[in-house]
Design a protein around this motif. Structure first.
Motif: not given
Length: 196
Positions: A78-89, A91-107
């Protein structure tokens, strides 16, 4: 399948590669966002809500965290920025790789069906004005996610509408954008009826 017909599937492939190539058993949210970053806001607003519908969406707190990520991205849109940004807290959040892979394969099968059906049409509704209007509606829908997370699967309803808007932006599909506005209206009316 021609390249122009595999837009969404190629995004899914990129996310899967990111999760697989990450050393260790966890992938940072920042790495996933960076993978989506070069694809634009449409890709993020299409894929991230669909991930909430996958098995990873059942993790307590995940829909709310996802809503925060989507809210940050939508505000930047909405503010017209072209690039993504997210706060460091975030960006540092972690997800289990196997769960991400399963979810992406489901998609993947879903993304292939979407790629086969969607294309550019009524593009004036997917232009800058349509994107701004959709952004405002998306922010309103995201406010409903944290309270809806208490009820199993309830937070999926606003995420589906947000994904429709994201797909409309990704494919410059104005018809899909119009369907998103209709879906948001139905969700609001249905929610008010439920409360009354």
């Amino acid at each position: 399948m021609p390249e122009h017909e595999s837009v969404l599937t190629s995004v899914v492939n990129d996310l899967q590669k990111c999760a697989r190539d990450t050393p260790g058993s966890k992938v940072r949210a920042g790495d996933l966002l960076a993978t989506l970053g070069h694809r634009g806001y449409g890709a993020a607003l299409a894929i991230l809500p669909l991930i909430e519908l996958s098995p990873i969406g059942g993790i307590p707190g995940f829909p709310t965290m996802l809503a925060v990520v989507l809210a940050v991205l939508t505000l930047r849109l909405l503010l017209g920025y072209k690039s993504f940004w997210a706060p460091n807290w975030l960006r540092r959040r972690e997800l289990r790789s196997d769960r991400v892979i399963r979810s992406v394969e489901w998609l993947r099968p879903l993304s292939q069906r979407i790629d086969a059906k969607l294309h550019e049409r009524l593009s004036r509704f997917a232009g800058p004005a349509g994107r701004r209007a959709a952004g405002c509606v998306i922010l309103g829908l995201l406010l409903t996610v944290p309270p809806l997370e208490i009820v199993p699967l309830a937070s999926s309803a606003p995420m589906i509408v947000i994904a429709i808007f994201g797909l409309g932006m990704l494919f410059s599909d104005g018809l899909l954008m119009l369907l998103g506005f209709i879906g948001a209206t139905i969700a609001v009316v249905g929610g008010l009826s439920f409360l009354i």
